[in-house]
Scaffold this motif. Sequence first.
Motif, PDB file in Angstrom:
ATOM      1  N   GLN A  17      50.129  51.187  39.141  1.00  0.00           N
ATOM      2  CA  GLN A  17      49.670  50.436  40.315  1.00  0.00           C
ATOM      3  C   GLN A  17      48.465  49.553  39.972  1.00  0.00           C
ATOM      4  O   GLN A  17      47.454  49.534  40.673  1.00  0.00           O
ATOM      5  CB  GLN A  17      49.351  51.381  41.469  1.00  0.00           C
ATOM      6  CG  GLN A  17      50.573  52.152  41.964  1.00  0.00           C
ATOM      7  CD  GLN A  17      50.252  53.056  43.134  1.00  0.00           C
ATOM      8  OE1 GLN A  17      49.105  53.426  43.360  1.00  0.00           O
ATOM      9  NE2 GLN A  17      51.276  53.425  43.889  1.00  0.00           N
ATOM     10  N   GLU A  18      48.603  48.832  38.866  1.00  0.00           N
ATOM     11  CA  GLU A  18      47.615  47.863  38.385  1.00  0.00           C
ATOM     12  C   GLU A  18      46.308  48.512  37.928  1.00  0.00           C
ATOM     13  O   GLU A  18      45.265  47.830  37.855  1.00  0.00           O
ATOM     14  CB  GLU A  18      47.337  46.789  39.436  1.00  0.00           C
ATOM     15  CG  GLU A  18      48.573  45.988  39.817  1.00  0.00           C
ATOM     16  CD  GLU A  18      48.267  44.850  40.777  1.00  0.00           C
ATOM     17  OE1 GLU A  18      47.097  44.716  41.196  1.00  0.00           O
ATOM     18  OE2 GLU A  18      49.199  44.093  41.097  1.00  0.00           O
ATOM     19  N   ASN A  59      44.987  41.172  25.057  1.00  0.00           N
ATOM     20  CA  ASN A  59      43.964  41.643  25.990  1.00  0.00           C
ATOM     21  C   ASN A  59      44.426  42.944  26.630  1.00  0.00           C
ATOM     22  O   ASN A  59      45.593  43.073  27.009  1.00  0.00           O
ATOM     23  CB  ASN A  59      43.707  40.613  27.103  1.00  0.00           C
ATOM     24  CG  ASN A  59      43.263  39.264  26.561  1.00  0.00           C
ATOM     25  OD1 ASN A  59      42.626  39.186  25.517  1.00  0.00           O
ATOM     26  ND2 ASN A  59      43.615  38.214  27.277  1.00  0.00           N
ATOM     27  N   GLY A  60      43.518  43.883  26.750  1.00  0.00           N
ATOM     28  CA  GLY A  60      43.787  45.125  27.455  1.00  0.00           C
ATOM     29  C   GLY A  60      42.682  45.391  28.461  1.00  0.00           C
ATOM     30  O   GLY A  60      41.496  45.396  28.093  1.00  0.00           O
ATOM     31  N   MET A  61      43.032  45.567  29.747  1.00  0.00           N
ATOM     32  CA  MET A  61      42.036  45.715  30.799  1.00  0.00           C
ATOM     33  C   MET A  61      42.307  46.981  31.619  1.00  0.00           C
ATOM     34  O   MET A  61      43.462  47.367  31.819  1.00  0.00           O
ATOM     35  CB  MET A  61      42.055  44.502  31.735  1.00  0.00           C
ATOM     36  CG  MET A  61      41.982  43.154  31.051  1.00  0.00           C
ATOM     37  SD  MET A  61      40.375  42.809  30.308  1.00  0.00           S
ATOM     38  CE  MET A  61      39.367  42.612  31.772  1.00  0.00           C
ATOM     39  N   LYS A  62      41.233  47.587  32.103  1.00  0.00           N
ATOM     40  CA  LYS A  62      41.347  48.742  32.989  1.00  0.00           C
ATOM     41  C   LYS A  62      40.521  48.503  34.243  1.00  0.00           C
ATOM     42  O   LYS A  62      39.375  48.027  34.168  1.00  0.00           O
ATOM     43  CB  LYS A  62      40.861  50.019  32.302  1.00  0.00           C
ATOM     44  CG  LYS A  62      41.012  51.254  33.194  1.00  0.00           C
ATOM     45  CD  LYS A  62      40.489  52.514  32.538  1.00  0.00           C
ATOM     46  CE  LYS A  62      40.667  53.713  33.472  1.00  0.00           C
ATOM     47  NZ  LYS A  62      40.154  54.965  32.877  1.00  0.00           N
TER      48      LYS A  62
END
Length: 199
Positions: A17-18, A59-62
């Motif tokens: 969920q993003e 790119n990896g984002m949290k």
Amino acid sequence: LINQLVLVIWPELYFEQELWFFEAYLNYFKYPDRFYGIGNNTENTFEEFTPTIYRAWFNGMKRILPGLYIGAKIQYEYSSITESEDPAENPAAILRNKSLPGSEPNHISGVGAALEYDTRDNLNYPLNGRYYQASAVFHSDIIGSDYSFNSYYLDFREYLQITGDHVIAVQAVCSLKTGDVPFHQQSLFGGQFLMRGYF
């Protein structure tokens, strides 16, 4: 259009969920270009050349708060000039003698971090919300880069719905490079991702 080719693979993946967001940008670029020089006081002369470029950006984002993401960036690029003008025929031609940083075949690799804040109601056609991005990428011979320099980027966007499909959109961008920056990594006014064109 002989011997010209641009290929792009640009997947974007969202998970849980993003909560997690991963993006890759894979690009092969062989296309004629013009070099006018570097800086604000260049002459109205140019040199035609054709670069061949391989790019791979990840790119990896949290998400750490609603709308707020933090993550890491990895970038690699190989660039070479496959065609350039003869200085004897064009006095403005300087790329063939390989004296300009980046005019010789080179590898550029970098790692960095990014922070994003996104409250847009739609990613492709926003009517309301805002998008802020700040990133820093560091290129060094320690990680295999032929040039050592730093890239800093700010992107601020605001969307305000006036009525129906009428929207006021405002964007401010800052791109700053420091260190030994090759000419093809210099900040541009316009481009593939900005101003809808190359200037």
